[in-house]
Design a protein around this motif. Structure first.
Motif, PDB file in Angstrom:
ATOM      1  N   PRO A 132      82.365   1.059  59.968  1.00 53.00           N
ATOM      2  CA  PRO A 132      82.856   1.450  58.639  1.00 53.00           C
ATOM      3  C   PRO A 132      81.788   1.247  57.573  1.00 53.00           C
ATOM      4  O   PRO A 132      80.999   0.291  57.615  1.00 53.00           O
ATOM      5  CB  PRO A 132      84.060   0.520  58.403  1.00 53.00           C
ATOM      6  CG  PRO A 132      84.435   0.049  59.778  1.00 53.00           C
ATOM      7  CD  PRO A 132      83.187  -0.007  60.574  1.00 53.00           C
ATOM      8  N   ILE A 133      81.712   2.159  56.630  1.00 49.28           N
ATOM      9  CA  ILE A 133      80.773   2.059  55.514  1.00 49.28           C
ATOM     10  C   ILE A 133      81.472   1.347  54.371  1.00 49.28           C
ATOM     11  O   ILE A 133      82.531   1.784  53.888  1.00 49.28           O
ATOM     12  CB  ILE A 133      80.290   3.455  55.089  1.00 49.28           C
ATOM     13  CG1 ILE A 133      79.477   4.105  56.221  1.00 49.28           C
ATOM     14  CG2 ILE A 133      79.466   3.376  53.813  1.00 49.28           C
ATOM     15  CD1 ILE A 133      79.017   5.512  55.909  1.00 49.28           C
ATOM     16  N   GLU A 134      80.895   0.247  53.928  1.00 40.76           N
ATOM     17  CA  GLU A 134      81.433  -0.530  52.817  1.00 40.76           C
ATOM     18  C   GLU A 134      80.469  -0.390  51.638  1.00 40.76           C
ATOM     19  O   GLU A 134      79.371  -0.968  51.665  1.00 40.76           O
ATOM     20  CB  GLU A 134      81.606  -2.002  53.189  1.00 40.76           C
ATOM     21  CG  GLU A 134      82.558  -2.245  54.336  1.00 40.76           C
ATOM     22  CD  GLU A 134      83.992  -1.872  53.971  1.00 40.76           C
ATOM     23  OE1 GLU A 134      84.273  -1.782  52.754  1.00 40.76           O
ATOM     24  OE2 GLU A 134      84.809  -1.677  54.889  1.00 40.76           O
ATOM     25  N   PRO A 135      80.791   0.371  50.603  1.00 39.29           N
ATOM     26  CA  PRO A 135      79.859   0.555  49.481  1.00 39.29           C
ATOM     27  C   PRO A 135      79.462  -0.752  48.807  1.00 39.29           C
ATOM     28  O   PRO A 135      78.351  -0.882  48.319  1.00 39.29           O
ATOM     29  CB  PRO A 135      80.644   1.464  48.522  1.00 39.29           C
ATOM     30  CG  PRO A 135      81.625   2.179  49.403  1.00 39.29           C
ATOM     31  CD  PRO A 135      82.014   1.195  50.466  1.00 39.29           C
ATOM     32  N   LEU A 136      80.358  -1.728  48.817  1.00 38.05           N
ATOM     33  CA  LEU A 136      80.039  -2.990  48.141  1.00 38.05           C
ATOM     34  C   LEU A 136      79.020  -3.818  48.917  1.00 38.05           C
ATOM     35  O   LEU A 136      78.409  -4.727  48.356  1.00 38.05           O
ATOM     36  CB  LEU A 136      81.331  -3.797  47.930  1.00 38.05           C
ATOM     37  CG  LEU A 136      82.373  -3.141  47.004  1.00 38.05           C
ATOM     38  CD1 LEU A 136      83.612  -4.030  46.905  1.00 38.05           C
ATOM     39  CD2 LEU A 136      81.793  -2.871  45.627  1.00 38.05           C
ATOM     40  N   SER A 137      78.875  -3.534  50.198  1.00 40.48           N
ATOM     41  CA  SER A 137      77.899  -4.309  50.984  1.00 40.48           C
ATOM     42  C   SER A 137      76.469  -3.967  50.601  1.00 40.48           C
ATOM     43  O   SER A 137      75.559  -4.766  50.811  1.00 40.48           O
ATOM     44  CB  SER A 137      78.112  -4.055  52.484  1.00 40.48           C
ATOM     45  OG  SER A 137      77.870  -2.684  52.789  1.00 40.48           O
ATOM     46  N   ALA A 138      76.250  -2.764  50.053  1.00 36.87           N
ATOM     47  CA  ALA A 138      74.912  -2.354  49.603  1.00 36.87           C
ATOM     48  C   ALA A 138      75.080  -1.653  48.267  1.00 36.87           C
ATOM     49  O   ALA A 138      75.156  -0.416  48.211  1.00 36.87           O
ATOM     50  CB  ALA A 138      74.249  -1.435  50.624  1.00 36.87           C
ATOM     51  N   PRO A 139      75.176  -2.405  47.186  1.00 38.51           N
ATOM     52  CA  PRO A 139      75.444  -1.796  45.885  1.00 38.51           C
ATOM     53  C   PRO A 139      74.396  -0.743  45.532  1.00 38.51           C
ATOM     54  O   PRO A 139      73.200  -0.970  45.659  1.00 38.51           O
ATOM     55  CB  PRO A 139      75.378  -2.995  44.917  1.00 38.51           C
ATOM     56  CG  PRO A 139      75.645  -4.189  45.779  1.00 38.51           C
ATOM     57  CD  PRO A 139      75.084  -3.876  47.112  1.00 38.51           C
ATOM     58  N   GLY A 140      74.893   0.414  45.078  1.00 38.98           N
ATOM     59  CA  GLY A 140      74.004   1.493  44.694  1.00 38.98           C
ATOM     60  C   GLY A 140      73.551   2.363  45.836  1.00 38.98           C
ATOM     61  O   GLY A 140      72.929   3.410  45.613  1.00 38.98           O
ATOM     62  N   LYS A 141      73.840   1.953  47.068  1.00 38.18           N
ATOM     63  CA  LYS A 141      73.379   2.711  48.235  1.00 38.18           C
ATOM     64  C   LYS A 141      74.321   3.866  48.540  1.00 38.18           C
ATOM     65  O   LYS A 141      73.885   4.994  48.778  1.00 38.18           O
ATOM     66  CB  LYS A 141      73.265   1.771  49.454  1.00 38.18           C
ATOM     67  CG  LYS A 141      72.698   2.442  50.700  1.00 38.18           C
ATOM     68  CD  LYS A 141      71.229   2.784  50.511  1.00 38.18           C
ATOM     69  CE  LYS A 141      70.622   3.330  51.790  1.00 38.18           C
ATOM     70  NZ  LYS A 141      69.225   3.731  51.602  1.00 38.18           N
ATOM     71  N   TYR A 142      75.621   3.586  48.568  1.00 38.26           N
ATOM     72  CA  TYR A 142      76.601   4.593  48.938  1.00 38.26           C
ATOM     73  C   TYR A 142      77.539   4.868  47.762  1.00 38.26           C
ATOM     74  O   TYR A 142      77.889   3.953  46.986  1.00 38.26           O
ATOM     75  CB  TYR A 142      77.438   4.137  50.142  1.00 38.26           C
ATOM     76  CG  TYR A 142      76.634   3.823  51.376  1.00 38.26           C
ATOM     77  CD1 TYR A 142      76.130   4.847  52.176  1.00 38.26           C
ATOM     78  CD2 TYR A 142      76.377   2.508  51.744  1.00 38.26           C
ATOM     79  CE1 TYR A 142      75.386   4.564  53.310  1.00 38.26           C
ATOM     80  CE2 TYR A 142      75.634   2.212  52.871  1.00 38.26           C
ATOM     81  CZ  TYR A 142      75.137   3.252  53.655  1.00 38.26           C
ATOM     82  OH  TYR A 142      74.409   2.971  54.775  1.00 38.26           O
ATOM     83  N   LYS A 143      77.952   6.127  47.682  1.00 36.07           N
ATOM     84  CA  LYS A 143      78.969   6.510  46.707  1.00 36.07           C
ATOM     85  C   LYS A 143      79.968   7.423  47.396  1.00 36.07           C
ATOM     86  O   LYS A 143      79.588   8.477  47.926  1.00 36.07           O
ATOM     87  CB  LYS A 143      78.348   7.231  45.515  1.00 36.07           C
ATOM     88  CG  LYS A 143      79.387   7.639  44.469  1.00 36.07           C
ATOM     89  CD  LYS A 143      78.753   8.337  43.296  1.00 36.07           C
ATOM     90  CE  LYS A 143      79.820   8.732  42.268  1.00 36.07           C
ATOM     91  NZ  LYS A 143      79.223   9.455  41.121  1.00 36.07           N
ATOM     92  N   ILE A 144      81.239   6.988  47.436  1.00 39.27           N
ATOM     93  CA  ILE A 144      82.307   7.759  48.086  1.00 39.27           C
ATOM     94  C   ILE A 144      83.196   8.342  47.002  1.00 39.27           C
ATOM     95  O   ILE A 144      83.646   7.623  46.097  1.00 39.27           O
ATOM     96  CB  ILE A 144      83.117   6.867  49.040  1.00 39.27           C
ATOM     97  CG1 ILE A 144      82.190   6.315  50.153  1.00 39.27           C
ATOM     98  CG2 ILE A 144      84.279   7.641  49.652  1.00 39.27           C
ATOM     99  CD1 ILE A 144      82.869   5.335  51.075  1.00 39.27           C
ATOM    100  N   ASP A 145      83.435   9.654  47.114  1.00 41.01           N
ATOM    101  CA  ASP A 145      84.187  10.319  46.049  1.00 41.01           C
ATOM    102  C   ASP A 145      85.189  11.299  46.664  1.00 41.01           C
ATOM    103  O   ASP A 145      85.016  11.751  47.799  1.00 41.01           O
ATOM    104  CB  ASP A 145      83.224  11.069  45.121  1.00 41.01           C
ATOM    105  CG  ASP A 145      83.819  11.226  43.730  1.00 41.01           C
ATOM    106  OD1 ASP A 145      85.020  10.908  43.570  1.00 41.01           O
ATOM    107  OD2 ASP A 145      83.080  11.644  42.817  1.00 41.01           O
ATOM    108  N   ASN A 146      86.247  11.608  45.874  1.00 44.39           N
ATOM    109  CA  ASN A 146      87.269  12.565  46.299  1.00 44.39           C
ATOM    110  C   ASN A 146      87.792  13.279  45.060  1.00 44.39           C
ATOM    111  O   ASN A 146      88.525  12.698  44.262  1.00 44.39           O
ATOM    112  CB  ASN A 146      88.409  11.832  47.023  1.00 44.39           C
ATOM    113  CG  ASN A 146      89.550  12.773  47.371  1.00 44.39           C
ATOM    114  OD1 ASN A 146      89.389  13.996  47.383  1.00 44.39           O
ATOM    115  ND2 ASN A 146      90.719  12.212  47.611  1.00 44.39           N
TER     116      ASN A 146
END
Length: 1473
Positions: free
Chosen positions: A160-174
Motif C-alpha cells: 500500500p502507498i501511504e502518502p504520509l510516509s514520504a511527505p511531498g512524494k505522492y499525491k492521491i486525488d479523485n
C-alpha cells in the motif's frame, strides 16, 4: 528494450490525446454540456508540468552542455515551479466552481430520475504504463464506474502507498470520477508496478501499470535496467552540489588482473577536508574497503580499485553520492572472464564460496558452479582448507562432491579457517576459487545451569541437508545441560526395525551438526541423539522421521523461449522464459555464438539472476533478461541460456533467432522514419526555375531513403505548397514554374519504408533571378572519406552552373572549426572532384569549402561542409591486395570495422563508382568485400577505394602500381600453372648389396600424387629388378635398381603430377660419372658378400696409449666360437702373450717401446668355415711418422723441466718424459742457437729421458738452454738457465763435521771442527748468540788449507752455553750453520742431548729463478748420508733426477735441501778483496 518503452509511451500519449477528440465528436446526447465540462476538467488536470517530454539521445558533447545548463538554470527552475503552483491553485478554484455548478444542475435533474441499480466496479479508462526521466513527475490516472461509488486504494509492488510516509512524494486525488496518483521528482528507485484497486459491495477490480524511471547518460545508452540498487533509507543531509562528468562504462577484465572504476565530478564547494560521501554497490550489496576492494574519493575523482579480479567481482557496479538535492549515481557492468587454464580443457574456477552454519567443529561450505561452453561437464568439486597464518592447503574430501555444498567436520575449536573450492572434469582440475573470509570454529552460547550434572536429551532432531551424497543431521542442544563440556552420540536404525546402532563410534561430536555419508541407497533411516558428559548420558532424543538419501530437487529444467533484440552497436538485449522447475535457482548463464561458427562463448561468468515486473509491459511473459556486452558490430549472433542451481547446470535452452548486432532504433521498432534533411543550397537559377540540393538526414531510420518531398512558399508567406506531386529520387531537384524576381523558401522531407520523416528547417530566401556571371556556380555535396589521424579525403560534386566556359579545376579551402581563417589546400587547381588533405592535427575538427575555376575566373564558394574530426574510427582497417591461393585471382579485400544491416560496400576507381564492369567482379560476405580482377592489365592500374554506407564514414583506398601488378601477375601465374616444389632434384646413391637408389624429395605431396620414371626414353614400372615407391609424409619418390650393370648407363627422368601441379627432374649418368657409380656398386656388392662370413667391421688402425705404447686395433663382426684370429708381421705369425678373443668384438696388438725396428707390414687374418677376411696395415713412411708424432705429443706433454746433474766430465742437462726415442724430433738450443752433438756438447738419451752433456764448462757456456720436442703439430719446449748452476756449484758451503747439539762438562775444552768448500776459497766467520767471535786466549779460530775450519774454547764455563754458528761465504754465495752448546757443572745431571739430527745448513746463494719439477718426473734413489758426514743439498731451483754422483763429484744428492736461515741469522756479506 528501453527503446521499446519509449515508443509505447509515445503511443499511449498519442492515443490519450486523440481519445479526447473522439469522445468530443462522437458522443451526442442530452448531457453533452456535462461531458464537455468533464473533458475540460480533464484537460485542466493534465497539467503541462506532468507531461513527459519526448525522449532524445544526446551526443557526448551535447550532454556536457546539458549538464552545464541544468546547473546554471537550477534556481530559475525553482521560480518557474512556484509560478506553476500558483497557477495550479487558481485553476483548481475554477474547477471547483464548475463542479459546484454541475452538482446543482444534477440535483435538479435527479428528482425526476429513478434510483440507479447496484453495479460492480469497472474501469472505463485503465492505468497506462509510463517511462520518464529521473527528477521529472509522473501521473497515473484511471476512470471508474460502479454503484455505489467504489473506493480506490493505490499499491506499489503490492505494498500500500501511504502518502504520509514520504511527505511531498505522492499525491492521491479523485475528481470528477478521475482517480489519479502523482509521483513528484521520480527517482530510479520509484520504478515498479503500480496498481489501483477499486472496491464496493458488489465486487473488486484492479488495474496495473509499470513505471520505468531512466537517467540520461552521455552516450544515450543505459548500461543497465532499474531495480538492482537498494532503495535509500531515510534522508541524508549534505550541502554539497555534485555533478558527475566522465564516468566508467561497461568494463571487461580477467581473473588475476587489476581494474579501476573511476568517476570524475564537479563538487561545489570543493573542500579538501570534506569530500562527498560515496557508496559503492555491486548488484544490491554495499561494498566496504577490504583486500579485494580499495576505495578513494577526493580531488574531483571517485575511484574503486579491484586489485585482484575474480569472477566473484562480476556484476553491476553503482556509485551513489549524497548531494544537496538527494543523491547522484552512476552504474555500469563489470565482466570478469576466467584466467588461463593450467590444464587444457579443465573447467573454470567456482565462485562465491561461503562458509555458513559455523559451530565448534563443523562448518558448511557452499559455492556457485562455473559456466561450461566447450569444456567437458563438471564431475565434482574438491574443497580445501587451511588454518589462518598457514600457507598449506589441505584437501577436505577424498572424492569429488557433485553438489555445490559440502559439510566440513573435524575442525579444532577456537582455530580460524579459510576455505576454497576447485572444480573437476575429465580433462583436469580447475584453478581454485577465491578463498572465503576467515571463520572461527566455536560453540554457540547457551545457558549454563550450575546444579545440573547429567544433561538432558537434545530436541528437534532433523536433517538440514539431504542429497544423494550425504545427509546433515542437526538438533537443538539440551537446556539446561550443565557447566561441564557436553558431547553427542548418534544412533540409527533402518526403517522401523527398532535396532539402534551407534554411528559416531570413533568421533566425539562437539557441535549439534554432523554429516552422514555411509547410508545405503533406497533405504530409509531413523536417527536419535544422546547428550553425554563426564557424569553420564542423557536419555535418547525423539527419533526423526524416516530419512532417505535422495536428491530432492536436481538441476533446473531448461529455460523457455529466448528472444534477442538490439540494444547498442556492441550489445544485445536477451530475454527468456524462466524454467518450469526452478529448484532453488541460483541464476542463469548466457552463451553466444556467431552464426556460421560452431564455437560458443560465455556472455557472463557469474550466475545472473534478475527478474523485473517492468519487463511485463514489453515482453508480456518474458520475466528474465540480460544485456550482453562486448559484441562485434556487424556480426550475426544467436544466444542460448542455462539455469543454475546447487546441483549444476540445466540443459541448454533453444537458440534464439539470429540477431544482427547494431544499435536499436528509437522505439525499438524495425524501421523508423528518417530525420530531417538539412543544408538546402541553391545551385542554379534561370529566372523561372531553381536547382536545389540538400544534405542527407543524419538518421535514415534503419532503412534506405527512397524519396524526398519538397515544399515551397514565397518569403514572408506561411502558405506552403508542394513543389511537385512526384517526389525527388535524389538530393538534387529543379523546381519549375517560378516567378522571376520573387524570393522563395523551401523545405524538404525524406521518406523511407516507415513513411515520411520530419521536414527540414526552411531554407534562407532565394531570389528567382537568372544567373549570368561568367564564373562557375558553387560545388555541392562535400563528403569525407578515409578519415585518419592526420589526413582525410574530401570529395564533392561539380557545379550545376558552369558559367561561360567549361570548368578547368577546383580549389579546396579549409579552416579549423569555429575559425574564419581559411587556407587553400592546393596551390594549383585539381581537375577532379576529390583531394586528399594531409598534415592535419590529430583530433582537431576542420571545415572545408570548394571553389570551381574556369577561364573566366574563380567561382562562388560552396556552402561550408559539416565539421570533420581528424581521427580514425576504432578498429579501422585498410584494403589488402593479394592473390587467391586456389584460383590465382588478384584481388583487393576490405574488412569493415563497422557495419549496419542496410550497409553496402561501394567500390570506386579514381573515386568514380564502379558499376557493371567487364574488368572486375565484386563479392560481399558479412563484414568483408572483395574486388577481383578478371584479366589484370596495365589498364587496371590506379587508385581503388571502397566506402561502406550507413556507417560513420568507414572507407579505405589502395593504389596499384605497375611494379606491384607485375609481381602479383607472376604469383598468379605460378598458382594457375603450379609446379610441384622440389626440395632436391633427381639424385642417386649406392646402397649395400650394390643396389642403386634414384630419388627426389618434394616439399609437399598429396595422397593422390601420380608419377613415372623414364630411362632412356622408356617408361619404367615396378618389376623384377626395379622397385618404385613414394612416401607422402616425407615427400620422397624413389626407384631402386637391384642389379646395376653397364646396360643401366643413360638418362633418368622423373615426371610428377599432383593435382594441377606438375614437375620434372632429370639426371644424366654416362661416361666417367657412370663408371664411378658402377665401380662403387661392384664394391658394395662384394662388401655385402664379404660380410656374410666373419669380417672386419673396422680395419686395422693404430692409437698410442698414455704410456706411449702403440696399439694396433681392429673391430670384428659376425663371429662365432670357432672363428680364429691370427697376427702377422712381414708374413710371419706373431705370438702374443694373451691370445686374441674374436668373440669380444675387437682385437689389439700392443707394440711397447716403439722404434724404427718395429717398421713392417702387419696383417690380421679372421676366418672360420664360412670364409675368412684379412686386414693389412703397413707401418712405414708416413704411417711411421704419424706414430712417432703421436708418441712425441704424449711424451712432450709429460716432459719435465730441465734439471742439472753434475758429472765428473762437467754438467749434464736432463729432461725426463714418459718415453723417449731417437726417432722423435728433439732439438737442443743454447741462446736461441741450435746445438749439434760434438765433443764439447754431447746429445743423447735413454727411454726415460733426453740429455745434453757439457764437458768442462766455462763462462762462455753460461746462458739459456732449451729443448724442443716436435709432434708434427706443435713443439713442446723446456728451458734452463746455466748461470744459476755455476753459482750453486761454486758457492761456499759446509761439507760436514758439525753436530746440532753439544753437551760438555764445565772446565773442559770444546772444539768445533768442520770441512768447508768453495771456489774460490770461502771466508769463514764464527758467531755466538749472533755476535762475532774474535780469536783470543780462550777462543782460538783456525782455517787450514781453505778446507778445514775450527773453533776451540779452552776451559768452558756455564756462561759459554749458547747458540754458535759458522758462516761460510765466497762471491757466489755461502752457507750458515748453527750449533747449540750446553755446559753443565760437575756433579749435575747431564742434560739429555737432542741427538740424531745433523746440523741444518742454511744456504744463501745468489738469487736465481726457481725451476719447478713436474709431479710425474721420476726421482732416482739416492743413498742417505751419514750423520757425521752430511752431504749438503742444492737449492730448490736445482732439481736433479739423476742417481747419486760419484765420490769425486761435489754435487750433493737431490733428496737433501738446505733451507734458507731466518732474516735474523743472515750471514754478513764478505768484504771483497
Amino acid at each position: 528494450m528501453p527503446a521499446r518503452d519509449i515508443t509505447l509511451y509515445r503511443q499511449e500519449q498519442t492515443q490519450h490525446q486523440s481519445s479526447k477528440h473522439v469522445v468530443h465528436q462522437s458522443r451526442k446526447s442530452i448531457s453533452e454540456v456535462v461531458q464537455q465540462e468533464q473533458v475540460q476538467a480533464r484537460e485542466v488536470m493534465a497539467e503541462p508540468a506532468y507531461r513527459v517530454p519526448a525522449f532524445r539521445e544526446r551526443a557526448p558533447e551535447g550532454m556536457q552542455e546539458y549538464q552545464r545548463m541544468a546547473a546554471h538554470f537550477g534556481r530559475d527552475l525553482v521560480q518557474i515551479q512556484q509560478e506553476l503552483h500558483r497557477m495550479k491553485v487558481s485553476t483548481q478554484e475554477q474547477v471547483e466552481n464548475i463542479e459546484i455548478t454541475r452538482e446543482v444542475r444534477g440535483l435538479k435533474q435527479r428528482k425526476d430520475l429513478p434510483a440507479e441499480l447496484p453495479k460492480a466496479p469497472d474501469f472505463l479508462v485503465s492505468l497506462r504504463s509510463h517511462t520518464v526521466w529521473e527528477k521529472t513527475p509522473v501521473k497515473l490516472f484511471c476512470t471508474l464506474s460502479g454503484q455505489p461509488t467504489p473506493i480506490v486504494k493505490w499499491y506499489k509492488n503490492n505494498a500500500p502507498i501511504e502518502p504520509l510516509s514520504a511527505p511531498g512524494k505522492y499525491k492521491i486525488d479523485n475528481k470528477y470520477g478521475v482517480h489519479s496518483l502523482i509521483i513528484s521528482r521520480c527517482m530510479v528507485s520509484d520504478s515498479g508496478v503500480y496498481s489501483a484497486v477499486a472496491t464496493n459491495p458488489q465486487g473488486k477490480v484492479a488495474s496495473k501499470a509499470t513505471v520505468c524511471v531512466r537517467r540520461p547518460i552521455g552516450g544515450g545508452e543505459l548500461p543497465h535496467l532499474p531495480g538492482l540498487v537498494p532503495l535509500l533509507s531515510g534522508i541524508h543531509p549534505s550541502k554539497l552540489e555534485v555533478t558527475l562528468l566522465e564516468s566508467f562504462g561497461v568494463t571487461f577484465g580477467t581473473e588475476g588482473e587489476s581494474v579501476s572504476l573511476t568517476v570524475n565530478m564537479v563538487v561545489v564547494p570543493d573542500l579538501p577536508n570534506l569530500p562527498p560521501e560515496a557508496m559503492w554497490y555491486r548488484d544490491d550489496t554495499l561494498l566496504i574497503p577490504s583486500r579485494w576492494a580499495e576505495m578513494s574519493i577526493g580531488g574531483g575523482v571517485a575511484k574503486l580499485t579491484l586489485p585482484h579480479l575474480n569472477k566473484d567481482d562480476e556484476g553491476l557496479y553503482t556509485l551513489r553520492i549524497w548531494t544537496k538535492d538527494g543523491t547522484v549515481e552512476h552504474s555500469a557492468y563489470l565482466f570478469v572472464k576466467d584466467a588461463a587454464r593450467t590444464v587444457s580443457g579443465a573447467p573454470g574456477a567456482p565462485m562465491d564460496a561461503q562458509a555458513t552454519d559455523v559451530n565448534a567443529d563443523y562448518v558448511l561450505i557452499s559455492w556457485k558452479p562455473p559456466n561450461t561452453t566447450d569444456e567437458a561437464p563438471i564431475t565434482g568439486y574438491f574443497v580445501d582448507k587451511r588454518k589462518s597464518g598457514s600457507k598449506d592447503w589441505i584437501q577436505c574430501n577424498d572424492s569429488p562432491v557433485k553438489v555445490c555444498k559440502l559439510p566440513i567436520h573435524g575442525l579444532s575449536e577456537g582455530d580460524s579457517y579459510h576455505f576454497r573450492v576447485r572444480a573437476v572434469n575429465k580433462a583436469g582440475i580447475s584453478l581454485p576459487s577465491r578463498m572465503t573470509t576467515g571463520v572461527t570454529a566455536g560453540e554457540l552460547e547457551s545457558e549454563v545451569e550450575v546444579h545440573v550434572t547429567i544433561p538432558g536429551p537434545p530436541t528437534k532432531v532433523h536433517a538440514t541437508e539431504i542429497n544423494q551424497t550425504y545427509i546433515v543431521l542437526s538438533w537443538t542442544p539440551a537446556s539446561p545441560r550443565g557447566r561441564v563440556p557436553v558431547w553427542y552420540l548418534i544412533e540409527k536404525c533402518v526403517g522401523d526395525d527398532g535396532i539402534w546402532q551407534r554411528v559416531n563410534t570413533a568421533v566425539q561430536l562437539q557441535s549439534p551438526r554432523y554429516p552422514l555419508y555411509d547410508m545405503e541407497d533406497g533405504k530409509s533411516y531413523r536417527f536419535r541423539v544422546i547428550s553425554a558428559n563426564k557424569y553420564g548420558s542423557s536419555e535418547p532424543s525423539e527419533p526423526t522421521e524416516p530419512i532417505q538419501k535422495v536428491d530432492p530437487h536436481g538441476v533446473p529444467s531448461a529455460p523457455g523461449q529466448v528472444i534477442a533484440s538490439r540494444n547498442t552497436k556492441t550489445s544485445a538485449f536477451v530475454q527468456w522464459d524462466p524454467p518450469k522447475h526452478t529448484n532453488n535457482l541460483m541464476g542463469y548463464y548466457v552463451d553466444g555464438s556467431v552464426v556460421g561458427s560452431k564455437a560458443w562463448f560465455p556472455c557472463n561468468h557469474r550466475p545472473y539472476k534478475h527478474t523485473s515486473h517492468y519487463l511485463l509491459v514489453v515482453c508480456k511473459k518474458m520475466e528474465a533478461w540480460f544485456v550482453v556486452h562486448g559484441l562485434t558490430p556487424g556480426d550475426t549472433c544467436v544466444f542460448r541460456v542455462q539455469a543454475v542451481n546447487a546441483y549444476g547446470l540445466s540443459e541448454e535452452s533453444q537458440e534464439s533467432a539470429p540477431l544482427f548486432i547494431d544499435a536499436a532504433l528509437k522505439g525499438a521498432v524495425e524501421y523508423a522514419t528518417p530525420s530531417a534533411p538539412y543544408g538546402i543550397t541553391l545551385l542554379s537559377c534561370n529566372g523561372s526555375s531553381m536547382t536545389l540540393a540538400w544534405k542527407r538526414p543524419k538518421n535514415t531510420g534503419g532503412s534506405k531513403i527512397t524519396s524526398y518531398y519538397l515544399d515551397k512558399c514565397e518569403a514572408g508567406s506561411v502558405a506552403w505548397k508542394e513543389v511537385s506531386p512526384s517526389p525527388a529520387a535524389h538530393r538534387i531537384f529543379t523546381v519549375e514554374n517560378l516567378t522571376g524576381g520573387v524570393f522563395y523558401e523551401f523545405k524538404v522531407q525524406a521518406a523511407n519504408l516507415a513513411g515520411v520523416g520530419l521536414p527540414s528547417e526552411p531554407s534562407k530566401p532565394f531570389a528567382c533571378e537568372a544567373w549570368t556571371m561568367a564564373e562557375p556556380g558553387p560545388a555541392y555535396d562535400i563528403s569525407f572519406w578515409e578519415v585518419r589521424e592526420s589526413s582525410v579525403l574530401v570529395q564533392w560534386k561539380s557545379p550545376v552552373y558552369t558559367g561561360q566556359a567549361p570548368i578547368s579545376g577546383y580549389f579546396l579551402d579549409m579552416a579549423k572549426k569555429g575559425s574564419s581563417d581559411f587556407a587553400t589546400v592546393n596551390a594549383e587547381p585539381v581537375d577532379h572532384c576529390y583531394l586528399k588533405v594531409t598534415g592535419l592535427e590529430s583530433g582537431a575538427n576542420y571545415v572545408f569549402r570548394v571553389r570551381a575555376v574556369n577561364e573566366k575566373g574563380v567561382g562562388k564558394a560552396s556552402d561550408l561542409s559539416d565539421p570533420v574530426c581528424a581521427k580514425a574510427l576504432p578498429g579501422t582497417k585498410e584494403i589488402v591486395c593479394g592473390v587467391d591461393e586456389e584460383t590465382g585471382d588478384i584481388f583487393l579485400n576490405f574488412e569493415s570495422c563497422e557495419i549496419s544491416e542496410t550497409s553496402k560496400f561501394v567500390w570506386s576507381k579514381a573515386y568514380k563508382e564502379i558499376g557493371e564492369s567487364s574488368r572486375v567482379s565484386i563479392t560481399t560476405s558479412g563484414r568483408c568485400s572483395k574486388l577481383t580482377f578478371k584479366n589484370p592489365e596495365s589498364e587496371d592500374l590506379g587508385i581503388y577505394s571502397v566506402a561502406v554506407t550507413d556507417t560513420d564514414g568507414v572507407s579505405s583506398s589502395y593504389s596499384i602500381s605497375e611494379e606491384e601488378l607485375k609481381t602479383k601477375l607472376e604469383l598468379s601465374y605460378n598458382i594457375r600453372h603450379p609446379t610441384v616444389p622440389l626440395k632436391t632434384e633427381l639424385n642417386y646413391e649406392i646402397l649395400e648389396k650394390g643396389h642403386v637408389r634414384f630419388w627426389v624429395q618434394a616439399l609437399k605431396l598429396s595422397p593422390s600424387v601420380n608419377y613415372r620414371f623414364i630411362v632412356n626414353n622408356k617408361a619404367i614400372s615396378s618389376a623384377e629388378g626395379y622397385k618404385i615407391s613414394h612416401d607422402v609424409s616425407t615427400g620422397i619418390i624413389q626407384m631402386m635398381i637391384e642389379h646395376f650393370t653397364k646396360a643401366n648407363e643413360g638418362t633418368y627422368t622423373l615426371q610428377i603430377h599432383d593435382g594441377k601441379a606438375k614437375s620434372q627432374s632429370s639426371l644424366v649418368l654416362v661416361g666417367d660419372a657412370f663408371k664411378a657409380a658402377l665401380k662403387e656398386a661392384d664394391f658394395q656388392r662384394k662388401e655385402h658378400i664379404r660380410k656374410q662370413g666373419p669380417h672386419f667391421s673396422e680395419y686395422l688402425s693404430f692409437h698410442v696409449t698414455d704410456d706411449c705404447t702403440v696399439m694396433l686395433v681392429c673391430k670384428l663382426a659376425n663371429v662365432k666360437k670357432e672363428t680364429t684370429f691370427t697376427w702377422f708381421k712381414d708374413e710371419e705369425a706373431i705370438t702374443v702373450d694373451v691370445p686374441p678373443n674374436p668373440m669380444s668384438g675387437s682385437c689389439s696388438l700392443p707394440i711397447p717401446v716403439f722404434s724404427r725396428k718395429d717398421q713392417g707390414i702387419y696383417k690380421a687374418v679372421l676366418g672360420d668355415d664360412r670364409g675368412k677376411d684379412t686386414s693389412v696395415f703397413d707401418i712405414s713412411g708416413k704411417v711411421f711418422e704419424d706414430i712417432i708424432n703421436a708418441i712425441a705429443s704424449i711424451a712432450g706433454s709429460s716432459a719435465s723441466e730441465l734439471v742439472l746433474q753434475c758429472t765428473p766430465e762437467g754438467i749434464r742437462l736432463q729432461c725426463y718424459m714418459k718415453y723417449y726415442t731417437e726417432e722423435m724430433k728433439a732439438s737442443w738450443f743454447h741462446r736461441d742457437s741450435k746445438v749439434s752433438s760434438s765433443e764439447k756438447m754431447r746429445i743423447g738419451g735413454t727411454s726415460e729421458m733426453a740429455w745434453m752433456q757439457i764437458c768442462e764448462p766455462s763462462d762462455k757456456e753460461k746462458g739459456q738452454y732449451n729443448i724442443e720436442i716436435h709432434d708434427g703439430t706443435k713443439a713442446h719446449s723446456r728451458s734452463f738457465d746455466l748461470a744459476a748452476a755455476f753459482a750453486e756449484k761454486n758457492r761456499g758451503r759446509v761439507m760436514g763435521g758439525l753436530p746440532d747439539v753439544v753437551t760438555i762438562m764445565e772446565k773442559k775444552s770444546l772444539s768445533l771442527t768442520c770441512t768447508v768448500w768453495g771456489d774460490p776459497n770461502p771466508e769463514v766467520t764464527w758467531f755466538k748468540n749472533e755476535q762475532e767471535v774474535v780469536s783470543d786466549d780462550r777462543y782460538k779460530i783456525t782455517f787450514e788449507g781453505g778446507k778445514f775450519a775450527s773453533l776451540t774454547i779452552n776451559s768452558v764455563y756455564v756462561e759459554d752455553s749458547g747458540k754458535y754458528s759458522i758462516n761460510v761465504r765466497n762471491k757466489y754465495g755461502g752457507e750458515f750453520v748453527e750449533i747449540t752448546v750446553s755446559v753443565y757443572k760437575q756433579g749435575d745431571d747431564v742434560p739429555e742431548p737432542k741427538l740424531g739430527q745433523m746440523s741444518r745448513p742454511a744456504a744463501t746463494p745468489k738469487p736465481a729463478t726457481p725451476v719447478p719439477q713436474p709431479a710425474k718426473t721420476p726421482t732416482p734413489q739416492t743413498p742417505t748420508p751419514s750423520v757425521k758426514s752430511p752431504t749438503p743439498t742444492p737449492p730448490t731451483s736445482l732439481k736433479s733426477p739423476t742417481p747419486s754422483p760419484a765420490p769425486k763429484s761435489p754435487t750433493p744428492p737431490r733428496s737433501m735441501r738446505s733451507p734458507t736461515p731466518p732474516r735474523s741469522l743472515r750471514s754478513p756479506t764478505p768484504t771483497k778483496k
